[in-house]
Write an enzyme that holds these catalytic residues in place. Structure first.
Site, PDB file in Angstrom:
ATOM      1  N   ASP A 195       0.857  -1.192   0.000  1.00  0.00           N
ATOM      2  CA  ASP A 195       0.000   0.000   0.000  1.00  0.00           C
ATOM      3  C   ASP A 195       0.895   1.246   0.000  1.00  0.00           C
ATOM      4  O   ASP A 195       2.140   1.119   0.073  1.00  0.00           O
ATOM      5  CB  ASP A 195      -0.902  -0.079   1.251  1.00  0.00           C
ATOM      6  CG  ASP A 195      -1.983   0.973   1.285  1.00  0.00           C
ATOM      7  OD1 ASP A 195      -2.352   1.512   0.224  1.00  0.00           O
ATOM      8  OD2 ASP A 195      -2.468   1.275   2.402  1.00  0.00           O
ATOM      9  N   HIS A 196       0.282   2.439   0.008  1.00  0.00           N
ATOM     10  CA  HIS A 196       0.975   3.723  -0.039  1.00  0.00           C
ATOM     11  C   HIS A 196       2.497   3.742   0.112  1.00  0.00           C
ATOM     12  O   HIS A 196       3.028   3.620   1.203  1.00  0.00           O
ATOM     13  CB  HIS A 196       0.495   4.630   1.110  1.00  0.00           C
ATOM     14  CG  HIS A 196      -0.865   5.171   0.912  1.00  0.00           C
ATOM     15  ND1 HIS A 196      -1.136   6.229   0.083  1.00  0.00           N
ATOM     16  CD2 HIS A 196      -2.033   4.797   1.450  1.00  0.00           C
ATOM     17  CE1 HIS A 196      -2.420   6.492   0.120  1.00  0.00           C
ATOM     18  NE2 HIS A 196      -3.008   5.638   0.941  1.00  0.00           N
ATOM     19  N   HIS A 246      -8.726   9.408   5.015  1.00  0.00           N
ATOM     20  CA  HIS A 246      -8.038   8.381   5.810  1.00  0.00           C
ATOM     21  C   HIS A 246      -8.304   8.584   7.300  1.00  0.00           C
ATOM     22  O   HIS A 246      -8.499   9.715   7.744  1.00  0.00           O
ATOM     23  CB  HIS A 246      -6.519   8.484   5.613  1.00  0.00           C
ATOM     24  CG  HIS A 246      -6.043   7.976   4.308  1.00  0.00           C
ATOM     25  ND1 HIS A 246      -5.398   8.777   3.400  1.00  0.00           N
ATOM     26  CD2 HIS A 246      -6.089   6.744   3.744  1.00  0.00           C
ATOM     27  CE1 HIS A 246      -5.069   8.047   2.342  1.00  0.00           C
ATOM     28  NE2 HIS A 246      -5.483   6.820   2.522  1.00  0.00           N
ATOM     29  N   GLY A 247      -8.266   7.496   8.070  1.00  0.00           N
ATOM     30  CA  GLY A 247      -8.293   7.612   9.526  1.00  0.00           C
ATOM     31  C   GLY A 247      -6.994   8.239  10.001  1.00  0.00           C
ATOM     32  O   GLY A 247      -5.942   8.028   9.398  1.00  0.00           O
ATOM     33  N   HIS A 275      -9.756   4.569  -0.917  1.00  0.00           N
ATOM     34  CA  HIS A 275      -8.984   4.581   0.335  1.00  0.00           C
ATOM     35  C   HIS A 275      -9.862   5.172   1.437  1.00  0.00           C
ATOM     36  O   HIS A 275     -10.903   5.758   1.161  1.00  0.00           O
ATOM     37  CB  HIS A 275      -7.706   5.408   0.161  1.00  0.00           C
ATOM     38  CG  HIS A 275      -6.634   4.659  -0.563  1.00  0.00           C
ATOM     39  ND1 HIS A 275      -5.403   4.384  -0.009  1.00  0.00           N
ATOM     40  CD2 HIS A 275      -6.622   4.092  -1.786  1.00  0.00           C
ATOM     41  CE1 HIS A 275      -4.690   3.692  -0.877  1.00  0.00           C
ATOM     42  NE2 HIS A 275      -5.396   3.510  -1.967  1.00  0.00           N
ATOM     43  N   GLY A 276      -9.395   5.029   2.685  1.00  0.00           N
ATOM     44  CA  GLY A 276     -10.191   5.569   3.793  1.00  0.00           C
ATOM     45  C   GLY A 276     -11.484   4.803   3.975  1.00  0.00           C
ATOM     46  O   GLY A 276     -12.536   5.369   4.256  1.00  0.00           O
TER      47      GLY A 276
END
Ligand code: 13P
Length: 304
Positions: free
Chosen positions: A85-86, A198-199, A234-235
């Site tokens: 991921d990212h 995102h959190g 995402h998120g």
């Protein structure tokens, strides 16, 4: 016949065509992987096991290698693949990263797909850097996810009020830019900004309950028509369900989930790792059965 030797690229494409979403689960602590894989197995659900760069820097996943090693012990190819991921070109603290060598290492380690996040760059820079990674990954036969638009929330400063953000559409992925980006980079999947956030992950805010996000579905519809490749949300924690369900009909083929399983784990990890793992397992069952309604997806995706 169930084909479990399919690549992640092929599986995501099949799911996208059938409008079935594939969840990706972030692993910021190694012992979280076991209950995630177990829940996917017990519910016959296909999912991706993921780690993002910030999870070995700011959390306790260790390294890409430790995640890969744990995955090798637990993997079940009917239900799982490993995704990086990212990997941001400019990170959440505004620092330049060594993204190319990180991604090259992941490919070397056997990750089945990778993400380059050039979303903090100008469009032309994002295109240039993403294209380089696509060439690298495609030479190795694996899929690339990239991002266009601003999915906020990982930065340490305070987020602008959500309602303001949503109403203004500030940072949303532009359909025209997305079309050019996809054509010029040949990315396999595109992460979009359509109201998702995102959190929080900064030490001061990571235990806070995430606000319920909405999605600009009509905007997503235009992006989907302009690019016609699998889109990524995402998120994924705490998005209102009615929006989620609509988004899966408008090209969202992969949803990333981190906060929803991390917070129950962190609450118990200092008391009992086993209890913390069971909390992750129970949350996974709720996500699969109730939040996403995708139990049984492995069979539906993989069969001809
Ligand atoms: P959440 O923390 O909101 O679930 O987002 C996860 C994510 O998008 C990781 O890439």
């Amino acid at each position: 016949m169930i084909k479990n030797e399919l690549s992640t690229a092929e599986i995501v494409k099949k799911a996208w065509r059938k409008r079935i979403v594939i969840p990706g689960f972030n692993i910021p602590y190694l012992p979280m992987m076991e209950p995630v894989v177990r829940a996917l197995h017990d519910t016959d659900t296909f999912g991706l096991i993921m780690v993002a760069r910030l999870e070995w820097i700011k959390f306790e996943s260790g390294s890409m290698k430790s995640i890969r090693d744990e995955y090798e012990k637990l993997k079940d190819l009917r239900y799982t693949r490993l995704h990086l991921d990212h990997v941001p070109v400019i990170d959440e603290d505004n620092l330049l990263t060594d993204f190319e060598s990180i991604i090259a290492e992941a490919i070397e380690l056997g990750y089945d797909s990778v993400m380059i996040d050039g979303s903090r760059l100008s469009l032309s820079d994002n295109i240039m850097k993403t294209r380089r990674i696509v060439e690298l990954a495609h030479t190795a036969g694996i899929a690339v996810e990239s991002e266009l638009g601003a999915v906020m929330g990982h930065e340490s400063g305070p987020l602008p009020p959500y309602e303001e953000l949503f109403a203004s559409g500030k940072g949303f992925t532009s359909p025209q830019e997305a079309k050019r980006f996809v054509e010029e980079t040949q990315t396999d999947w595109l992460s979009v900004a359509i109201g998702n956030i995102h959190g929080a992950i900064s030490a001061a805010t990571r235990t806070e309950k995430k606000i319920e996000a909405r999605l600009a579905i009509s905007h997503l519809e235009i992006i989907n028509e302009s690019v016609n490749i699998p889109l990524v949300l995402h998120g994924g924690t705490g998005i209102a369900k009615e929006y989620l369900m609509q988004s899966f009909k408008q090209g969202i083929a992969k949803i990333n989930i981190a906060t929803a399983i991390r917070q129950p784990y962190e609450k118990l990890m200092n008391t009992s790792v086993t209890a913390a793992q069971e909390a992750v397992y129970n949350e996974m069952l709720d996500i699969v059965h109730n939040q996403l309604e995708i139990a049984g997806s492995a069979d539906r995706i993989l069969k001809d």
